[in-house]
Design a protein around this motif. Structure first.
Motif, short mmCIF file in Angstrom:
data_model
loop_
_atom_site.label_atom_id
_atom_site.label_comp_id
_atom_site.label_asym_id
_atom_site.label_seq_id
_atom_site.Cartn_x
_atom_site.Cartn_y
_atom_site.Cartn_z
N THR A 37 -8.46 3.77 -12.55
CA THR A 37 -6.64 2.97 -13.60
C THR A 37 -6.83 2.08 -12.69
OG1 THR A 37 -5.75 4.80 -12.41
CG2 THR A 37 -6.08 4.78 -14.45
N GLY A 38 -6.90 2.02 -11.36
CA GLY A 38 -6.93 1.46 -10.14
C GLY A 38 -6.24 1.35 -9.93
N LEU A 39 -4.47 2.85 -9.67
CA LEU A 39 -3.61 3.10 -9.21
C LEU A 39 -3.94 4.43 -8.47
CD1 LEU A 39 -1.41 3.77 -12.52
CD2 LEU A 39 -1.62 1.60 -11.31
N TYR A 40 -4.79 4.49 -7.73
CA TYR A 40 -5.02 5.54 -6.63
C TYR A 40 -6.56 5.26 -6.02
CZ TYR A 40 -1.35 8.67 -7.89
OH TYR A 40 -0.59 9.38 -8.22
N ARG A 41 -5.85 5.07 -4.65
CA ARG A 41 -8.31 5.50 -4.09
C ARG A 41 -7.58 6.36 -3.34
NH1 ARG A 41 -7.07 -0.62 0.11
NH2 ARG A 41 -4.71 -0.21 0.72
N HIS A 42 -8.38 6.36 -2.71
CA HIS A 42 -9.40 7.86 -1.92
C HIS A 42 -10.52 7.60 -0.53
CE1 HIS A 42 -6.80 10.33 -4.93
NE2 HIS A 42 -7.14 9.01 -5.21
#
Length: 207
Positions: free
Chosen positions: A190-195
């Motif tokens: 979604t591009g809403l989280y990065r890890h």
């Protein structure tokens, strides 16, 4: 944003239900399983201990014995129902760093848990990990400051210790028995989280 407000507590009580938690993860922050398998490809492990196991989604990663630990009684009970009849999948409620485990594990997982722990709690956990496992895998979110939706989701998160990748690595490497083997990062679909993803070898482990 006040995390003590009534609406905030009601919102997170809903996320205590395993079905709701898993649905949110799949819709907004999916792809973790694929990324974990990609990152751990080639790492020799058979037994797994999962610290902060949540709803038990990563039990399938273990070719052999798996122990899931979580402080949530609701999640642990849900995990036991989910894996009823599988003697290799065990679940314990408690704080991992306070448990006395006679067993040694090949791999410890800390997936989306680091930002729930203070620096002091991490320092208390690391010696325990270094004694009980050969490899330590950490996946955690890190800031997406330019995206207003991400900022809102991160602000709503129950974790109060979201750190930059550099701060995460610096904190984890404070224990002299951990050696960084490799690291990576990715965006959720979604591009809403990065890890971040880190793998450490535990050079003081016994067993």
């Amino acid at each position: 944003m006040r995390k003590t407000s009534g609406w905030y507590r009601r919102l997170h009580r809903a996320f205590d239900a395993p079905l709701v938690f898993n649905l949110y993860q799949a819709l907004v922050d999916g792809g973790k399983g694929r990324q974990i398998r990609r990152f751990l490809a080639g790492v020799p492990f058979h037994s797994v201990i999962d610290i902060g196991c949540g709803t038990g989604n990563w039990a399938a990663l273990a070719p052999g014995p798996y122990l899931g630990i979580d402080t949530s009684a609701t999640f642990i009970e849900g995990c036991r129902r989910r894996y009823r009849g599988d003697p290799q999948r065990r679940f314990v409620q408690g704080d991992a760093a306070s448990l006395d485990l006679p067993a040694h594990y090949d791999l410890a997982l800390l997936v989306s848990v680091l930002h729930h722990l203070s620096d002091e709690e991490v320092r208390r956990l690391l010696p325990w990990v270094a004694r009980h496992v050969r490899f330590f895998f950490v996946l955690d979110l890190y800031p997406v400051p330019w995206n207003p939706v991400s900022r809102l989701l991160y602000a709503l998160d129950r974790g109060d210790h979201i750190r930059t990748p550099e701060a995460q690595k610096r904190l984890l490497l404070q224990h002299p028995g951990l050696r960084l083997v490799k690291e990576d990062a990715y965006f959720a679909p979604t591009g809403l989280y990065r890890h971040t993803l880190f793998l450490f070898a535990c050079e003081t482990a016994s067993g």
